[in-house]
Design a protein around this motif. Sequence first.
Motif, PDB file in Angstrom:
ATOM      1  N   TYR A   1      -4.001   9.149   4.527  1.00 23.58           N
ATOM      2  CA  TYR A   1      -4.189   9.777   3.216  1.00 23.58           C
ATOM      3  C   TYR A   1      -4.352   8.720   2.125  1.00 23.58           C
ATOM      4  O   TYR A   1      -5.275   8.787   1.309  1.00 23.58           O
ATOM      5  CB  TYR A   1      -2.998  10.687   2.917  1.00 23.58           C
ATOM      6  N   THR A   2      -3.466   7.733   2.113  1.00 22.22           N
ATOM      7  CA  THR A   2      -3.509   6.728   1.040  1.00 22.22           C
ATOM      8  C   THR A   2      -4.697   5.781   1.190  1.00 22.22           C
ATOM      9  O   THR A   2      -5.155   5.214   0.188  1.00 22.22           O
ATOM     10  CB  THR A   2      -2.209   5.918   1.029  1.00 22.22           C
ATOM     11  N   ASP A   3      -5.206   5.593   2.404  1.00 24.73           N
ATOM     12  CA  ASP A   3      -6.320   4.674   2.607  1.00 24.73           C
ATOM     13  C   ASP A   3      -7.682   5.336   2.446  1.00 24.73           C
ATOM     14  O   ASP A   3      -8.668   4.638   2.175  1.00 24.73           O
ATOM     15  CB  ASP A   3      -6.247   4.043   4.006  1.00 24.73           C
ATOM     16  N   THR A   4      -7.752   6.648   2.620  1.00 24.75           N
ATOM     17  CA  THR A   4      -9.057   7.322   2.617  1.00 24.75           C
ATOM     18  C   THR A   4      -9.317   8.107   1.342  1.00 24.75           C
ATOM     19  O   THR A   4     -10.386   7.961   0.726  1.00 24.75           O
ATOM     20  CB  THR A   4      -9.159   8.273   3.834  1.00 24.75           C
ATOM     21  N   LEU A   5      -8.375   8.940   0.939  1.00 23.98           N
ATOM     22  CA  LEU A   5      -8.637   9.859  -0.168  1.00 23.98           C
ATOM     23  C   LEU A   5      -8.969   9.161  -1.488  1.00 23.98           C
ATOM     24  O   LEU A   5      -9.910   9.571  -2.177  1.00 23.98           O
ATOM     25  CB  LEU A   5      -7.446  10.802  -0.348  1.00 23.98           C
ATOM     26  N   PRO A   6      -8.260   8.098  -1.899  1.00 23.90           N
ATOM     27  CA  PRO A   6      -8.571   7.502  -3.203  1.00 23.90           C
ATOM     28  C   PRO A   6      -9.984   6.924  -3.301  1.00 23.90           C
ATOM     29  O   PRO A   6     -10.560   6.885  -4.388  1.00 23.90           O
ATOM     30  CB  PRO A   6      -7.510   6.403  -3.345  1.00 23.90           C
TER      31      PRO A   6
END
Length: 264
Positions: free
Chosen positions: A53-58
């Motif tokens: 989540y933290t590596d892809t969504l932003p």
Amino acid sequence: MFDASLDRLWRGAQRWALGWWRIIDLGAVVLVLLLSPSSYGRSARDRLARQIYTDTLPILPGFTALAALLSLVITHIVVVTALSYGLTRYALEMVIRVLVLELIPLTAALFVAMRTTIPSGAQLARLRQAGVLQAWRARGADPLRVELLPRVLAGAYASVTLAALSCVVALVMAYLGVYGLTTAGLSAYTRMFGQVFTPSITLVFTLKTLLFSLAVALIPMAGGLHPPPPGALLGQDGAAPASLARLFAVLLLIEALSLMGNYY
């Protein structure tokens, strides 16, 4: 002076071989961890989901918008140039070959490397220097399973996700750039798409995207997990420039091999 030059050359060759060996060894370790059922406990799944989540969504919205804009610009340039030379029938095929097959996967891999995996590898290096990884071992936990595996899988997932979504966006933007908001050219577009994405080209495209994702996920982590060899230069974030050079060299090699597979 000659002996000093030979000594520097020998030390450089040792650092080069050690750097590549660490990458190969890390790839084997990650493969073993992936095949191990103990890597998929509840806490491990939670860490992996959080890391993905933290590596892809932003970075997903920004890169998707960039891919859409790049697709429109390149489509317009190619179509206008083809019109001036009387090659209109080849314009859209050229856009798909250049943009979707070549530029988007490479750009996605570089974007993920610069925004996600290289900073994550530098963070892993800081954890190693602070003794956090050793503290995990002292408590009986495996730092490779706790810290390394989620970062590698999240980096690979981010690269594949950005490449896949951006290719779809590029295909839509290329159609809109040529035909506009109409379905009149849909049959011709799908037929041309099928002519471009033959089984062999699709296989090369898939393998290239997967290899890109593995490269950007593994190489920065190998540089962060192990201390640099004696005499190696370090950047301000603790990352070795040699590790970044290896990453870019591997990406260029994969791209060159894919070009050979597609057109030779």
